[in-house]
Design a protein around this motif. Sequence first.
Motif, PDB file in Angstrom:
ATOM      1  N   ARG A 120      77.348  34.733  97.241  1.00 26.59           N
ATOM      2  CA  ARG A 120      77.572  33.329  96.956  1.00 26.59           C
ATOM      3  C   ARG A 120      78.981  33.210  96.370  1.00 26.59           C
ATOM      4  NH1 ARG A 120      73.689  33.606  99.471  1.00 26.59           N
ATOM      5  NH2 ARG A 120      71.759  32.387  99.383  1.00 26.59           N
ATOM      6  N   TRP A 121      79.794  32.320  96.966  1.00 27.48           N
ATOM      7  CA  TRP A 121      81.190  32.160  96.549  1.00 27.48           C
ATOM      8  C   TRP A 121      81.429  30.736  96.052  1.00 27.48           C
ATOM      9  CZ3 TRP A 121      82.585  36.916  96.435  1.00 27.48           C
ATOM     10  CH2 TRP A 121      82.226  37.803  97.440  1.00 27.48           C
ATOM     11  N   ALA A 122      82.032  30.610  94.894  1.00 27.28           N
ATOM     12  CA  ALA A 122      82.318  29.287  94.330  1.00 27.28           C
ATOM     13  C   ALA A 122      83.597  28.694  94.895  1.00 27.28           C
ATOM     14  CB  ALA A 122      82.427  29.371  92.813  1.00 27.28           C
ATOM     15  N   GLU A 123      84.376  29.509  95.596  1.00 24.09           N
ATOM     16  CA  GLU A 123      85.654  29.063  96.183  1.00 24.09           C
ATOM     17  C   GLU A 123      86.537  28.377  95.147  1.00 24.09           C
ATOM     18  OE1 GLU A 123      86.500  30.237  98.882  1.00 24.09           O
ATOM     19  OE2 GLU A 123      84.549  30.906  99.608  1.00 24.09           O
ATOM     20  N   GLY A 124      86.559  28.974  93.950  1.00 22.35           N
ATOM     21  CA  GLY A 124      87.429  28.476  92.884  1.00 22.35           C
ATOM     22  C   GLY A 124      86.900  27.258  92.156  1.00 22.35           C
ATOM     23  N   LYS A 125      85.707  26.785  92.510  1.00 18.62           N
ATOM     24  CA  LYS A 125      85.144  25.586  91.872  1.00 18.62           C
ATOM     25  C   LYS A 125      84.070  26.007  90.871  1.00 18.62           C
ATOM     26  CE  LYS A 125      86.097  22.819  95.948  1.00 18.62           C
ATOM     27  NZ  LYS A 125      85.554  22.188  97.148  1.00 18.62           N
ATOM     28  N   GLN A 126      84.463  26.064  89.599  1.00 18.00           N
ATOM     29  CA  GLN A 126      83.566  26.528  88.536  1.00 18.00           C
ATOM     30  C   GLN A 126      82.257  25.747  88.491  1.00 18.00           C
ATOM     31  OE1 GLN A 126      84.277  28.837  85.726  1.00 18.00           O
ATOM     32  NE2 GLN A 126      85.842  29.672  87.067  1.00 18.00           N
ATOM     33  N   GLU A 127      82.304  24.460  88.825  1.00 15.91           N
ATOM     34  CA  GLU A 127      81.103  23.624  88.735  1.00 15.91           C
ATOM     35  C   GLU A 127      80.024  24.037  89.744  1.00 15.91           C
ATOM     36  OE1 GLU A 127      84.009  21.496  91.537  1.00 15.91           O
ATOM     37  OE2 GLU A 127      84.142  22.610  89.649  1.00 15.91           O
ATOM     38  N   ARG A 128      80.382  24.875  90.723  1.00 14.31           N
ATOM     39  CA  ARG A 128      79.400  25.309  91.732  1.00 14.31           C
ATOM     40  C   ARG A 128      78.549  26.478  91.255  1.00 14.31           C
ATOM     41  NH1 ARG A 128      81.140  26.634  97.369  1.00 14.31           N
ATOM     42  NH2 ARG A 128      78.922  26.237  97.678  1.00 14.31           N
ATOM     43  N   PHE A 129      78.971  27.159  90.196  1.00 19.31           N
ATOM     44  CA  PHE A 129      78.265  28.363  89.766  1.00 19.31           C
ATOM     45  C   PHE A 129      76.781  28.142  89.451  1.00 19.31           C
ATOM     46  CE2 PHE A 129      82.491  30.412  88.652  1.00 19.31           C
ATOM     47  CZ  PHE A 129      82.396  31.375  89.637  1.00 19.31           C
ATOM     48  N   PRO A 130      76.386  27.099  88.703  1.00 17.60           N
ATOM     49  CA  PRO A 130      74.945  26.945  88.421  1.00 17.60           C
ATOM     50  C   PRO A 130      74.097  26.825  89.682  1.00 17.60           C
ATOM     51  CG  PRO A 130      76.240  25.548  86.954  1.00 17.60           C
ATOM     52  CD  PRO A 130      77.198  26.097  87.979  1.00 17.60           C
ATOM     53  N   GLU A 131      74.550  26.036  90.635  1.00 16.51           N
ATOM     54  CA  GLU A 131      73.801  25.860  91.888  1.00 16.51           C
ATOM     55  C   GLU A 131      73.723  27.167  92.674  1.00 16.51           C
ATOM     56  OE1 GLU A 131      74.711  23.864  96.250  1.00 16.51           O
ATOM     57  OE2 GLU A 131      75.830  23.163  94.504  1.00 16.51           O
ATOM     58  N   LEU A 132      74.836  27.882  92.774  1.00 17.01           N
ATOM     59  CA  LEU A 132      74.864  29.133  93.528  1.00 17.01           C
ATOM     60  C   LEU A 132      73.997  30.199  92.870  1.00 17.01           C
ATOM     61  CD1 LEU A 132      78.686  29.236  94.389  1.00 17.01           C
ATOM     62  CD2 LEU A 132      76.788  28.557  95.884  1.00 17.01           C
ATOM     63  N   LEU A 133      74.031  30.240  91.551  1.00 18.13           N
ATOM     64  CA  LEU A 133      73.203  31.206  90.830  1.00 18.13           C
ATOM     65  C   LEU A 133      71.722  30.893  91.017  1.00 18.13           C
ATOM     66  CD1 LEU A 133      73.187  33.664  88.976  1.00 18.13           C
ATOM     67  CD2 LEU A 133      73.260  32.088  87.036  1.00 18.13           C
ATOM     68  N   ALA A 134      71.367  29.617  90.986  1.00 13.17           N
ATOM     69  CA  ALA A 134      69.962  29.222  91.218  1.00 13.17           C
ATOM     70  C   ALA A 134      69.511  29.654  92.608  1.00 13.17           C
ATOM     71  CB  ALA A 134      69.815  27.714  91.041  1.00 13.17           C
ATOM     72  N   GLU A 135      70.391  29.529  93.606  1.00 16.43           N
ATOM     73  CA  GLU A 135      70.058  29.990  94.962  1.00 16.43           C
ATOM     74  C   GLU A 135      69.768  31.479  94.981  1.00 16.43           C
ATOM     75  OE1 GLU A 135      73.072  29.038  97.813  1.00 16.43           O
ATOM     76  OE2 GLU A 135      73.048  26.893  97.340  1.00 16.43           O
ATOM     77  N   LEU A 136      70.607  32.253  94.297  1.00 17.57           N
ATOM     78  CA  LEU A 136      70.404  33.708  94.265  1.00 17.57           C
ATOM     79  C   LEU A 136      69.102  34.072  93.566  1.00 17.57           C
ATOM     80  CD1 LEU A 136      73.897  35.313  93.501  1.00 17.57           C
ATOM     81  CD2 LEU A 136      72.559  35.466  95.596  1.00 17.57           C
ATOM     82  N   ILE A 137      68.838  33.445  92.429  1.00 20.91           N
ATOM     83  CA  ILE A 137      67.622  33.760  91.677  1.00 20.91           C
ATOM     84  C   ILE A 137      66.384  33.426  92.509  1.00 20.91           C
ATOM     85  CG2 ILE A 137      66.254  33.079  89.658  1.00 20.91           C
ATOM     86  CD1 ILE A 137      68.941  32.911  88.122  1.00 20.91           C
ATOM     87  N   ALA A 138      66.444  32.353  93.266  1.00 18.30           N
ATOM     88  CA  ALA A 138      65.308  31.967  94.119  1.00 18.30           C
ATOM     89  C   ALA A 138      65.014  33.020  95.181  1.00 18.30           C
ATOM     90  CB  ALA A 138      65.593  30.615  94.776  1.00 18.30           C
ATOM     91  N   LEU A 139      66.019  33.808  95.561  1.00 22.61           N
ATOM     92  CA  LEU A 139      65.831  34.879  96.548  1.00 22.61           C
ATOM     93  C   LEU A 139      65.200  36.127  95.936  1.00 22.61           C
ATOM     94  CD1 LEU A 139      69.241  34.604  98.443  1.00 22.61           C
ATOM     95  CD2 LEU A 139      67.001  33.781  99.218  1.00 22.61           C
ATOM     96  N   ALA A 140      65.063  36.153  94.604  1.00 22.57           N
ATOM     97  CA  ALA A 140      64.486  37.292  93.876  1.00 22.57           C
ATOM     98  C   ALA A 140      65.150  38.613  94.253  1.00 22.57           C
ATOM     99  CB  ALA A 140      62.977  37.365  94.104  1.00 22.57           C
ATOM    100  N   PRO A 141      66.491  38.717  94.080  1.00 22.67           N
ATOM    101  CA  PRO A 141      67.160  39.985  94.394  1.00 22.67           C
ATOM    102  C   PRO A 141      66.771  41.058  93.378  1.00 22.67           C
ATOM    103  CG  PRO A 141      68.684  38.521  93.270  1.00 22.67           C
ATOM    104  CD  PRO A 141      67.411  37.733  93.511  1.00 22.67           C
ATOM    105  N   ASP A 142      67.043  42.294  93.718  1.00 23.49           N
ATOM    106  CA  ASP A 142      66.739  43.405  92.808  1.00 23.49           C
ATOM    107  C   ASP A 142      67.738  43.472  91.656  1.00 23.49           C
ATOM    108  OD1 ASP A 142      64.469  44.950  94.204  1.00 23.49           O
ATOM    109  OD2 ASP A 142      65.906  44.535  95.801  1.00 23.49           O
ATOM    110  N   VAL A 143      68.930  42.983  91.882  1.00 21.46           N
ATOM    111  CA  VAL A 143      69.971  42.948  90.859  1.00 21.46           C
ATOM    112  C   VAL A 143      70.968  41.845  91.228  1.00 21.46           C
ATOM    113  CG1 VAL A 143      71.424  44.685  92.009  1.00 21.46           C
ATOM    114  CG2 VAL A 143      71.652  44.347  89.544  1.00 21.46           C
TER     115      VAL A 143
END
Length: 198
Positions: free
Chosen positions: A42-65
């Motif tokens: 997940r890349w924010a492309e320099g837009k700090q405000e995108r981090f919460p949304e992108l992180l939520a997407e990753l957590i929803a995928l239940a990665p191992d790390v």
Amino acid sequence: MARIGFIGSTARDSLRTFVDPLRQGLRELGYVEGQNYAFEFRWAEGKQERFPELLAELIALAPDVIVTTGNRPAMLAKDATNTIPVVAVAVDDPVEMGLAVSHARPGRNITGLSGAFQGILEKRLQLLKDIVPAARRFAVLTNPFSLVGANLDKYLQKQNFEGVLGVQVMVLEARGPDDFDAAFATMAREPNHEHGRS
């Protein structure tokens, strides 16, 4: 197959600096991308405000790390999950930030890499002095928006680098790419300066 969630500011910088060395290290340990592990980027492309949304997407995928780069994604990950292991890379002092209980034993579900915590600056300056014994002054270029940059002047005032190492330490700030030329010009105007970066 293990899944590694990776969140970074830009693909261009993160792939070269963090992901490619990680891939190489995993290869040396016998792991093959696409066979026994896969990345979820997940890349924010320099837009700090995108981090919460992108992180939520990753957590929803239940990665191992989850691997984060920089302060903001690491802090968001700390608040967002206490079960998925998080590797925080390129952060300021993890203890002062509340990411780790201590440098030796991070605790919680977060570990990582930081070259910015207390004690490292002294070692860097000592190494510079060993390399250039005749040096009498050093310049440290820092980002004032980082935790380390914001507290650096206060920290340096407590230290006696002139007494211990025989050097004066000058702190210069670079808030962004446009500030580098002026900072290096200031260093160049100071005679007999040796330069360092933080």
